[in-house]
Write an enzyme that holds these catalytic residues in place. Structure first.
Site, PDB file in Angstrom:
ATOM      1  CE  LYS A  53      -3.818  -2.381   2.419  1.00 17.84           C
ATOM      2  NZ  LYS A  53      -4.663  -2.924   3.429  1.00 17.84           N
ATOM      3  CD  GLN A  97      -3.359  -4.537   6.574  1.00 15.11           C
ATOM      4  OE1 GLN A  97      -3.469  -3.323   6.038  1.00 15.11           O
ATOM      5  NE2 GLN A  97      -3.673  -5.614   5.864  1.00 15.11           N
ATOM      6  CG  ASP A 120      -9.220  -0.053   5.573  1.00 13.50           C
ATOM      7  OD1 ASP A 120      -9.084  -0.498   4.401  1.00 13.50           O
ATOM      8  OD2 ASP A 120      -8.274  -0.218   6.574  1.00 13.50           O
TER       9      ASP A 120
END
Ligand code: GUN
Length: 295
Positions: A53, A97, A120
């Protein structure tokens, strides 16, 4: 039948080019979109995903900062970090994450992320927006799956989509998004748990089969309707001593066998994975634009 391979690397590269153009336009106005990623502990898969990412952000010109935190961090320590990122003007998008270590409550962390910085799309407010057809951020993997099908020209209207896996980050949001749309353009949706006693009976009815369970090659050719479009979200590491790195990556679908039955299929790696990263970039730029409009 030999299935057409849906190449996520090519589609994601197109999206990254579009995002890079958006980033350049923002920079021309003096705005530098920024993403902060938080990864707790040293799980090798999470470290790899976050490194991918970071690289993708750099390539399109998004400012990134990666917070690699020891797994001994307390929940309050992590909440303090997120609060500081919520306040930071240089950061427009935040991602934590997952999974987190067991002593940290995932819900508390997700709910701490400022909803307008939730790149997200995991915050309950954003999930709620998605559920009422007013989405602000669609979680990156479901967004990637839907965008991939759209760009591949797969028509969903009147079709039956079966989603195997009911996770908050893949199965539920894809089902939720598809349930909001006009039935002319969106499919009928069935969602199954991986342990469903009639799993094969249900998957065999799918025109579009989306699998996100994290079990290597659990979907076999006998479970797939001839001509189905198969989207494999799984990324599983399997020991393989013949390879220098000692493991290989496979999906949740038995790719070789199912390719003989399906009309189109995503490979692993190189299918949904690159799409997730591309859609995170897209969400970060959307977050930056929205915050600037609000300012
Ligand atoms: N873990 C597995 N997939 C994801 C994702 O898309 N975002 C985050 N933050 N964690 C993940």
């Amino acid at each position: 039948m030999t299935a057409r391979i849906i190449d996520g690397r090519i589609i994601a590269a197109d999206i990254r080019k579009e995002v890079a153009r958006d980033v350049a336009a923002l920079k021309a106005k003096g705005i530098m979109p920024g993403l902060a990623a938080v990864v707790v502990g040293d799980d090798p898969a999470s470290q790899t995903y976050v490194a991918n990412k970071e690289r993708a952000c750099r390539e399109v010109g998004i400012y990134t900062e990666i917070h690699r935190i020891d797994s001994s961090v307390s929940q309050d320590g992590l909440l303090d970090l997120i609060e500081s990122l919520n306040r930071a003007n240089r950061v427009h998008g935040i991602l934590v994450q997952l999974p987190l270590p067991p002593h940290i409550e995932e819900h508390a962390i997700i709910e701490c992320v400022r909803p307008d910085k939730d790149a997200d799309g995991f915050h309950p407010l954003n999930i709620g927006h998605l559920a009422i057809g007013d989405s602000q951020f669609v979680p990156a993997t479901p967004f990637g799956v839907m965008e991939m099908l759209r760009r591949e020209g797969v028509h969903l209207g009147g079709k039956h989509a079966v989603i195997v896996g009911r996770s908050n980050i893949v199965g539920k949001p894809i089902a939720t998004a598809w349930m909001q749309g006009d039935p002319q353009f969106f499919p009928r949706v069935t969602v199954c748990h991986r342990t469903d006693p009639n799993l094969a009976e249900v998957t065999k009815q799918a025109d579009i089969l989306v699998v996100a369970v994290g079990i290597p090659e659990v979907i076999t050719a006998e479970m797939v309707k001839p001509g189905a479009v198969v989207i494999d979200v799984g990324i599983n590491h399997i020991e393989d001593k013949s390879l220098k790195r000692g493991y290989k990556i496979v999906g949740d679908v038995d790719f070789d066998a199912v390719s003989e039955v399906a009309s189109a299929i995503t490979p692993v790696p190189g299918g949904v994975g690159p799409m997730t990263v591309a859609m995170l970039l897209r969400n970060t730029v959307s977050a930056a634009k929205a915050q600037i409009e609000q300012a």
